[in-house]
Design an enzyme around this catalytic site. Structure first.
Site, PDB file in Angstrom:
ATOM      1  N   GLY A  41      -5.470   2.875   4.459  1.00  0.00           N
ATOM      2  CA  GLY A  41      -5.556   4.096   3.647  1.00  0.00           C
ATOM      3  C   GLY A  41      -4.245   4.368   2.937  1.00  0.00           C
ATOM      4  O   GLY A  41      -4.195   4.519   1.706  1.00  0.00           O
ATOM      5  N   ASN A  43      -1.744   2.368   2.419  1.00  0.00           N
ATOM      6  CA  ASN A  43      -1.391   1.299   1.471  1.00  0.00           C
ATOM      7  C   ASN A  43      -2.051   1.543   0.122  1.00  0.00           C
ATOM      8  O   ASN A  43      -1.422   1.422  -0.934  1.00  0.00           O
ATOM      9  CB  ASN A  43      -1.859  -0.062   1.994  1.00  0.00           C
ATOM     10  CG  ASN A  43      -1.087  -0.534   3.209  1.00  0.00           C
ATOM     11  OD1 ASN A  43      -0.034   0.001   3.533  1.00  0.00           O
ATOM     12  ND2 ASN A  43      -1.618  -1.544   3.896  1.00  0.00           N
ATOM     13  N   GLU A 140     -10.674   2.631   8.994  1.00  0.00           N
ATOM     14  CA  GLU A 140      -9.682   2.683  10.077  1.00  0.00           C
ATOM     15  C   GLU A 140      -9.576   4.091  10.665  1.00  0.00           C
ATOM     16  O   GLU A 140      -8.757   4.333  11.536  1.00  0.00           O
ATOM     17  CB  GLU A 140      -8.316   2.196   9.586  1.00  0.00           C
ATOM     18  CG  GLU A 140      -8.305   0.684   9.385  1.00  0.00           C
ATOM     19  CD  GLU A 140      -6.956   0.128   8.974  1.00  0.00           C
ATOM     20  OE1 GLU A 140      -6.727  -1.068   9.214  1.00  0.00           O
ATOM     21  OE2 GLU A 140      -6.140   0.868   8.395  1.00  0.00           O
ATOM     22  N   ASP A 249       2.979 -13.818   1.229  1.00  0.00           N
ATOM     23  CA  ASP A 249       2.436 -12.970   2.288  1.00  0.00           C
ATOM     24  C   ASP A 249       1.280 -12.164   1.691  1.00  0.00           C
ATOM     25  O   ASP A 249       1.496 -11.317   0.837  1.00  0.00           O
ATOM     26  CB  ASP A 249       3.542 -12.034   2.812  1.00  0.00           C
ATOM     27  CG  ASP A 249       3.082 -11.135   3.948  1.00  0.00           C
ATOM     28  OD1 ASP A 249       1.880 -11.124   4.265  1.00  0.00           O
ATOM     29  OD2 ASP A 249       3.938 -10.429   4.510  1.00  0.00           O
ATOM     30  N   ASP A 255      -5.666  -4.126  -0.170  1.00  0.00           N
ATOM     31  CA  ASP A 255      -5.359  -2.717  -0.398  1.00  0.00           C
ATOM     32  C   ASP A 255      -4.754  -2.504  -1.777  1.00  0.00           C
ATOM     33  O   ASP A 255      -5.009  -1.491  -2.435  1.00  0.00           O
ATOM     34  CB  ASP A 255      -4.388  -2.199   0.672  1.00  0.00           C
ATOM     35  CG  ASP A 255      -4.991  -2.294   2.064  1.00  0.00           C
ATOM     36  OD1 ASP A 255      -6.226  -2.209   2.174  1.00  0.00           O
ATOM     37  OD2 ASP A 255      -4.223  -2.479   3.022  1.00  0.00           O
TER      38      ASP A 255
HETATM   39  O1  RIB Z   1      -4.711  -4.264   4.984  1.00  0.00           O
HETATM   40  C1  RIB Z   1      -3.453  -4.450   5.572  1.00  0.00           C
HETATM   41  C2  RIB Z   1      -3.235  -3.417   6.606  1.00  0.00           C
HETATM   42  O2  RIB Z   1      -4.182  -3.580   7.639  1.00  0.00           O
HETATM   43  C3  RIB Z   1      -1.904  -3.445   7.291  1.00  0.00           C
HETATM   44  O3  RIB Z   1      -0.940  -2.670   6.650  1.00  0.00           O
HETATM   45  C4  RIB Z   1      -2.219  -2.977   8.696  1.00  0.00           C
HETATM   46  O4  RIB Z   1      -1.606  -1.763   8.996  1.00  0.00           O
HETATM   47  C5  RIB Z   1      -3.729  -2.896   8.767  1.00  0.00           C
HETATM   48  O5  RIB Z   1      -4.172  -1.608   8.617  1.00  0.00           O
HETATM   49 NA    NA Z   2       2.515  -9.012   0.325  1.00  0.00          NA
END
Ligand code: RIB
Ligand code: NA
Length: 311
Positions: A41, A43, A140, A249, A255
């Site tokens: 959320g 992010n 989440e 990464d 997100d």
């Molecule tokens: O989508 C990535 C996120 O998934 C991470 O930041 C972690 O906190 C999980 O929620």
């Molecule tokens: Na990244």
């Protein structure tokens, strides 16, 4: 007032860079460790805010240093925190994450305070939700709160986007009916639909399945392969490839996509949906070339200007 409201999670990411994912019973030397701000959320809220949207967050953190730092982080990203509250019932959510040299990741989430975000908290946020252009949710937080959010937004005619992550089986049918745009990745789509998403044909099947449940539109993200989308009106799926880059990464790339999509839908009614999705993919592509989650999200000033053009 905010154009985008995110009702969702905050997690402190505990990131280990590992040569490979550990096997059961194995002890492995990692190469590096860092903590960062994460949670799907938050992010998504941060991406949209960095692109230039007015964003309000509705969330719950623990009354601990992770939680206090998180509220500060929202402020630094110019996100409204009027509806971010703390609880003493549980600690701030955490996410131990392992990242391999090829940029893949495996994540465990411990929801903690996120599960204490209640329908009562949501009611308090109704004034900001009802005047928003887009409301964004993930899974989440409790599914009850997520569903109540989608319903509240729909009641006020606000566009709803659900990133159904982490994927869950047997979602409440009302979730689909109240979701304008459902935006899963391959593994989430597989969990939800029961259809393994390996090929483009599988992706089409999963999209059809989700549209049949009542979502207005489905955008299925496919990592390096880009994304594929279809709508109730135009159910023939359209594939939008991604630019090929070296992945450092990929944590939080989904997100980045969803947050960017909310930004484009709220601010760029002049561009068509396909272009909004393509640009959202470009924002996600920028993020995979850097380490970390929010640390890899670009700020508006660092983004190519053509991603902000009106046509
Ligand atoms: O989508 C990535 C996120 O998934 C991470 O930041 C972690 O906190 C999980 O929620
Ligand atoms: Na990244």
């Amino acid at each position: 007032m905010a154009d985008i409201v995110v009702v969702g999670s905050c997690m402190t990411d505990l990131v280990s860079f590992v040569p490979e994912l550990p096997k059961p019973g194995e002890t492995l030397f990692g190469n590096k460790f860092l903590t960062g701000f994460g949670g799907k959320g938050a992010n998504q809220a941060v991406v949209a805010a960095r692109l230039g949207a007015n964003v309000a967050m509705v969330a719950k953190v623990g009354d601990d240093s992770f939680g206090h730092n998180y509220i500060q982080n929202f402020k630094e990203n110019k996100i409204n925190v009027d509806y971010v509250s703390t609880t003493r019932e549980a600690p701030t959510g955490v996410a131990p994450i392992s990242v391999t040299p090829d940029g893949q990741n495996a994540i465990v989430i411990i929801s903690g305070a996120n599960l204490y975000l209640s329908e009562n908290d949501l009611q308090k946020a109704e004034p900001v939700i009802k005047t928003a252009k887009v409301v964004l949710c993930q899974l989440e937080i409790s599914t009850e709160t997520a569903l109540a959010t989608l319903k509240m937004a729909k009641k006020h005619g606000v566009k709803t986007i659900l990133n159904p992550a982490p994927g869950q089986q047997n979602l409440d049918p009302e979730i689909y009916a109240n979701t304008d745009i459902m935006c899963p990745n391959e593994s989430e789509a597989a969990k939800i639909t029961g259809i393994n998403v390996d090929t483009m044909e599988d992706a089409h099947k999963a999209i059809k399945w989700l549209l049949d449940q009542g979502c207005g539109m489905v955008i299925l993200t496919l990592g390096k392969k880009g994304s594929v989308f279809a709508t109730k009106e135009n159910p023939t799926p359209i594939h939008i490839p991604a630019k090929q880059v070296k992945t450092v990464d990929s944590t939080g790339a989904g997100d980045a996509f969803v947050g960017a999509l909310a930004f484009y839908l709220a601010h760029y009614s002049s561009i068509d949906l396909q272009e909004a999705i393509r640009r959202s993919g470009e924002i996600a592509t920028i993020s995979v070339q850097k380490t970390g989650t929010q640390t890899s999200y670009p700020w508006r000033k660092d983004i190519p200007r053509d991603l902000f053009s009106n046509h």
